[in-house]
Design a protein around this motif. Structure first.
Motif, PDB file in Angstrom:
ATOM      1  N   UNK A  20       0.820  -1.223   0.000  1.00 47.67           N
ATOM      2  CA  UNK A  20       0.000   0.000   0.000  1.00 47.67           C
ATOM      3  C   UNK A  20       0.852   1.271   0.000  1.00 47.67           C
ATOM      4  N   UNK A  21       0.396   2.263  -0.742  1.00 48.57           N
ATOM      5  CA  UNK A  21       1.049   3.553  -0.815  1.00 48.57           C
ATOM      6  C   UNK A  21       0.375   4.477   0.204  1.00 48.57           C
ATOM      7  N   UNK A  22       1.130   5.015   1.140  1.00 48.46           N
ATOM      8  CA  UNK A  22       0.579   5.890   2.178  1.00 48.46           C
ATOM      9  C   UNK A  22       0.394   7.300   1.626  1.00 48.46           C
ATOM     10  N   UNK A  23      -0.802   7.871   1.854  1.00 50.64           N
ATOM     11  CA  UNK A  23      -1.170   9.161   1.265  1.00 50.64           C
ATOM     12  C   UNK A  23      -1.775  10.068   2.334  1.00 50.64           C
ATOM     13  N   UNK A  24      -1.381  11.336   2.306  1.00 47.43           N
ATOM     14  CA  UNK A  24      -2.055  12.378   3.084  1.00 47.43           C
ATOM     15  C   UNK A  24      -2.373  13.536   2.145  1.00 47.43           C
ATOM     16  N   UNK A  73      -3.278   3.655   1.365  1.00 46.06           N
ATOM     17  CA  UNK A  73      -3.667   3.791   2.766  1.00 46.06           C
ATOM     18  C   UNK A  73      -3.695   5.267   3.136  1.00 46.06           C
ATOM     19  N   UNK A  74      -4.862   5.748   3.553  1.00 40.37           N
ATOM     20  CA  UNK A  74      -5.032   7.118   4.004  1.00 40.37           C
ATOM     21  C   UNK A  74      -5.218   7.108   5.522  1.00 40.37           C
ATOM     22  N   UNK A  75      -5.144   8.255   6.181  1.00 40.97           N
ATOM     23  CA  UNK A  75      -5.413   8.269   7.623  1.00 40.97           C
ATOM     24  C   UNK A  75      -6.796   7.734   7.985  1.00 40.97           C
TER      25      UNK A  75
END
Length: 261
Positions: free
Chosen positions: A184-188, A224-226
């Protein structure tokens, strides 16, 4: 006024069944008040569901500041879930949004798959930055690490109003590149119109997934987002763009109520 509250991975919305078109959509102050988290219902945006000829319904979206918004991916998925709750659709739907027609389908577990518009080839926007329009304009910045400690509001605000976006602005996505592009790529995301970080952004993770495909990610891309996990599938086009783009994830009905004015 009868309203419903939904969220898609923490990206939350006030939804109103406005098939009678009784809601005054020109009153921006009132819309912003509904979205205010201390003096109103609290939401990242407000959505009206209206009748539309040749479609199952129309989604009319407003940002938290009361202004009409461009396409909202998580909002679209929540509106589809709302339409199913109202009995307007079954598992499949064809509806109209700000950027044109969309198809969607709802699984029995509540997952909503939303077909996005075709997307033009990404444009470079700096050494580690890419710009894409996925129904809303998105600036994607890749980071080697440090996403958890990043001041998204300060960094996002500076880019949102910077060149070349000007007053119109863009949504700003910060991405931590995983060691394995299959993970998963973590995104904000900093969202214009909300003028803050949101827990998730559907058009934003769509932009990130397409940009990540230039860095080794293959469809479907997990993100993956918060606020939770989303998935984006797509097919590359010969001209560098993308088609058959689908955004998938949960859309949750939180509560309903009546606003006394």
């Amino acid at each position: 006024m009868h309203f419903h509250k939904y969220h898609g991975t923490g990206n939350d919305f006030v939804l109103i069944d406005d098939r009678a078109q009784a809601f005054d959509d020109a009153d921006r102050t009132r819309i912003a008040h509904f979205c205010h988290r201390r003096f109103g219902i609290g939401a990242d945006g407000l959505i009206l569901l209206r009748n539309k000829a040749d479609f199952d319904f129309e989604m009319v979206y407003f940002n938290a500041d009361g202004r009409p918004g461009s396409m909202c991916g998580n909002g679209g998925r929540c509106t589809v879930a709302f339409a199913k709750h109202l009995g307007l659709i079954n598992e499949q739907t064809h509806f109209l949004a700000a950027d044109g027609p969309h198809d969607a389908r709802v699984q029995s577990d509540g997952t909503v798959h939303l077909k996005m518009q075709d997307v033009a080839a990404p444009r470079p926007a700096g050494a580690h930055d890419i710009f894409l329009d996925t129904g809303s304009p998105h600036h994607v910045r890749f980071l080697p690490a440090g996403l958890a400690g990043l001041n998204v509001v300060a960094e996002g605000r500076a880019l949102r109003y910077g060149e070349p976006y000007g007053a119109a602005g863009a949504n700003i996505n910060f991405v931590e590149t995983p060691a394995d592009p299959a993970r998963p790529w973590a995104v904000r995301t900093y969202e214009r119109g909300v003028e803050d970080e949101t827990l998730s952004c559907g058009t934003g993770v769509t932009a990130v997934a397409l940009a990540a495909s230039q860095r080794g990610a293959a469809s479907p891309v997990r993100l993956h987002t918060p606020g939770g996990a989303l998935e984006v599938s797509f097919e590359p086009r010969a001209n560098g763009g993308f088609e058959n783009v689908w955004l998938s994830g949960p859309a949750v009905r939180v509560f309903e109520g009546r606003w006394a004015e």
